[in-house]
Design a protein around this motif. Structure first.
Motif, PDB file in Angstrom:
ATOM      1  N   GLN A  39       0.857  -1.191   0.000  1.00 57.26           N
ATOM      2  CA  GLN A  39       0.000   0.000   0.000  1.00 57.26           C
ATOM      3  C   GLN A  39       0.881   1.224   0.000  1.00 57.26           C
ATOM      4  O   GLN A  39       1.543   1.518   0.996  1.00 57.26           O
ATOM      5  CB  GLN A  39      -0.920  -0.025   1.219  1.00 57.26           C
ATOM      6  CG  GLN A  39      -1.934   1.092   1.261  1.00 57.26           C
ATOM      7  CD  GLN A  39      -2.950   0.883   2.362  1.00 57.26           C
ATOM      8  OE1 GLN A  39      -2.639   0.398   3.459  1.00 57.26           O
ATOM      9  NE2 GLN A  39      -4.199   1.251   2.102  1.00 57.26           N
ATOM     10  N   GLY A  44      -4.364   2.884  -2.308  1.00 53.06           N
ATOM     11  CA  GLY A  44      -5.047   1.629  -2.085  1.00 53.06           C
ATOM     12  C   GLY A  44      -4.097   0.443  -2.022  1.00 53.06           C
ATOM     13  O   GLY A  44      -2.882   0.586  -1.969  1.00 53.06           O
TER      14      GLY A  44
ATOM     15  N   GLN B   6     -14.889   0.768  -7.623  1.00 53.96           N
ATOM     16  CA  GLN B   6     -15.665   0.901  -6.401  1.00 53.96           C
ATOM     17  C   GLN B   6     -16.379   2.238  -6.370  1.00 53.96           C
ATOM     18  O   GLN B   6     -15.828   3.250  -6.824  1.00 53.96           O
ATOM     19  CB  GLN B   6     -14.708   0.833  -5.192  1.00 53.96           C
ATOM     20  CG  GLN B   6     -14.986  -0.280  -4.233  1.00 53.96           C
ATOM     21  CD  GLN B   6     -14.044  -0.283  -3.065  1.00 53.96           C
ATOM     22  OE1 GLN B   6     -12.897  -0.724  -3.183  1.00 53.96           O
ATOM     23  NE2 GLN B   6     -14.527   0.165  -1.920  1.00 53.96           N
ATOM     24  N   CYS B  23     -19.202  -2.474  -6.029  1.00 54.24           N
ATOM     25  CA  CYS B  23     -17.948  -2.857  -6.671  1.00 54.24           C
ATOM     26  C   CYS B  23     -18.288  -3.493  -8.014  1.00 54.24           C
ATOM     27  O   CYS B  23     -19.078  -4.452  -8.066  1.00 54.24           O
ATOM     28  CB  CYS B  23     -17.188  -3.833  -5.776  1.00 54.24           C
ATOM     29  SG  CYS B  23     -15.475  -4.098  -6.259  1.00 54.24           S
ATOM     30  N   TYR B  87     -12.442  -1.900   1.070  1.00 45.29           N
ATOM     31  CA  TYR B  87     -11.904  -2.325  -0.223  1.00 45.29           C
ATOM     32  C   TYR B  87     -12.560  -3.625  -0.664  1.00 45.29           C
ATOM     33  O   TYR B  87     -12.732  -4.539   0.147  1.00 45.29           O
ATOM     34  CB  TYR B  87     -10.397  -2.582  -0.137  1.00 45.29           C
ATOM     35  CG  TYR B  87      -9.546  -1.382   0.168  1.00 45.29           C
ATOM     36  CD1 TYR B  87      -9.169  -1.071   1.468  1.00 45.29           C
ATOM     37  CD2 TYR B  87      -9.101  -0.545  -0.857  1.00 45.29           C
ATOM     38  CE1 TYR B  87      -8.378   0.024   1.753  1.00 45.29           C
ATOM     39  CE2 TYR B  87      -8.303   0.559  -0.588  1.00 45.29           C
ATOM     40  CZ  TYR B  87      -7.947   0.834   0.716  1.00 45.29           C
ATOM     41  OH  TYR B  87      -7.161   1.923   0.980  1.00 45.29           O
ATOM     42  N   GLN B  89     -12.022  -6.889  -3.405  1.00 42.44           N
ATOM     43  CA  GLN B  89     -10.882  -7.586  -4.027  1.00 42.44           C
ATOM     44  C   GLN B  89     -11.405  -8.798  -4.787  1.00 42.44           C
ATOM     45  O   GLN B  89     -12.195  -9.580  -4.236  1.00 42.44           O
ATOM     46  CB  GLN B  89      -9.884  -8.031  -2.963  1.00 42.44           C
ATOM     47  CG  GLN B  89      -8.731  -8.894  -3.490  1.00 42.44           C
ATOM     48  CD  GLN B  89      -8.743 -10.317  -2.970  1.00 42.44           C
ATOM     49  OE1 GLN B  89      -9.091 -10.556  -1.814  1.00 42.44           O
ATOM     50  NE2 GLN B  89      -8.380 -11.283  -3.809  1.00 42.44           N
ATOM     51  N   PHE B  98      -7.648  -5.046  -6.387  1.00 41.84           N
ATOM     52  CA  PHE B  98      -8.491  -4.406  -5.391  1.00 41.84           C
ATOM     53  C   PHE B  98      -9.196  -3.199  -5.995  1.00 41.84           C
ATOM     54  O   PHE B  98      -8.698  -2.568  -6.946  1.00 41.84           O
ATOM     55  CB  PHE B  98      -7.646  -3.901  -4.216  1.00 41.84           C
ATOM     56  CG  PHE B  98      -7.027  -4.994  -3.378  1.00 41.84           C
ATOM     57  CD1 PHE B  98      -5.821  -5.571  -3.758  1.00 41.84           C
ATOM     58  CD2 PHE B  98      -7.616  -5.412  -2.199  1.00 41.84           C
ATOM     59  CE1 PHE B  98      -5.228  -6.570  -2.990  1.00 41.84           C
ATOM     60  CE2 PHE B  98      -7.042  -6.404  -1.419  1.00 41.84           C
ATOM     61  CZ  PHE B  98      -5.847  -6.982  -1.817  1.00 41.84           C
ATOM     62  N   GLY B 101     -11.101   1.765  -3.024  1.00 33.26           N
ATOM     63  CA  GLY B 101     -11.468   2.039  -1.636  1.00 33.26           C
ATOM     64  C   GLY B 101     -12.604   3.029  -1.505  1.00 33.26           C
ATOM     65  O   GLY B 101     -12.796   3.909  -2.351  1.00 33.26           O
TER      66      GLY B 101
END
Lengths: 119, 107
Positions: A39, A44, B6, B23, B87, B89, B98, B101
């Motif tokens: 990260q 993210g 997202q 998502c 998040y 994934q 991913f 967020g």
């Protein structure tokens, strides 16, 4: 309780190498795939590498393929990430993570270790 | 690579409110979708796996649903401890990816 403890982070110059370690405990390490996820600061999550139980299969995204090498020592319950030819964009917190038995998600994470690539 | 989009990027909710986070995968991922919560300065924590299976110890106010390319996380009865970044994934195929967020704050 599963424990994953990373070490080896720090400040490194661009183009140099660094090796991260992850000490695992409270589960049968040799029975699980293991992984690294990173990260970047204020960013993210990015999957970095996964290794099979015996270590004979490894997986990487294109962003690190050929520069990073994941390995493990089942006798020591330890996971490693050798990072070569480091770039500024590799600056991040690196998490050791345990994929679940099905392999498609991460059920335990370490506390993370910071790697800063800067001259 | 499978892209995970997202939405929203951030939201705020009142105590007791119900919120949803979406998502969208760039291709079908056969329900191999997990959700994580991350609090400031902490590592991510698994909430839900395989679209709707609740991880041990996670409160039942968290739930997941979806199929194909569209998935969602619902948080019912918002609590102060639910603040954080969430998040999604995909674990359908490598490279695992991913979402960017969603920051959830208490109003």
């Amino acid at each position: 309780e599963v424990q994953l403890v990373e070490s080896g982070g720090g400040l490194v110059q661009p183009g140099r190498s660094l090796k991260l370690s992850c000490a695992a405990s409270e589960f049968t390490f040799s029975s699980y795939y293991m992984a690294w996820v990173r990260q970047a600061p204020k960013k993210g999550l990015e999957w970095v590498a996964t290794i099979s139980t015996s270590g004979n299969r490894t997986y990487y995204p294109d962003s690190v393929k050929g520069r990073f090498t994941i390995s493990r020592d089942n006798a020591k319950s330890s996971l490693y990430l050798q990072m070569n030819s480091l770039k500024s964009e590799d600056t991040a917190t690196y998490y050791c993570a345990r994929p679940a038995n099905t392999g498609d998600y991460f059920d335990y994470w370490g506390q993370g270790v910071m790697v800063t690539v800067s001259s | 690579d499978i892209q995970m989009t997202q939405s929203p990027h951030s939201l705020s909710a009142s105590l007791g409110e119900t919120v949803s986070i979406e998502c969208l995968a760039s291709e079908g991922i056969s329900n191999y979708l997990a959700w994580y919560q991350q609090k400031p300065g902490k590592s991510p924590q698994l909430l839900i796996y395989y679209t709707s299976s609740l991880q041990d110890g996670v409160p039942s106010r968290f739930s997941g649903s979806g199929s194909g390319t569209q998935y969602s996380l619902k948080i019912s009865n918002m609590q102060p401890e639910d603040e954080g970044v969430y998040y999604c994934q995909q674990g359908y195929k490598y490279p695992y990816t991913f979402g960017a967020g969603t920051k959830l704050e208490l109003k």
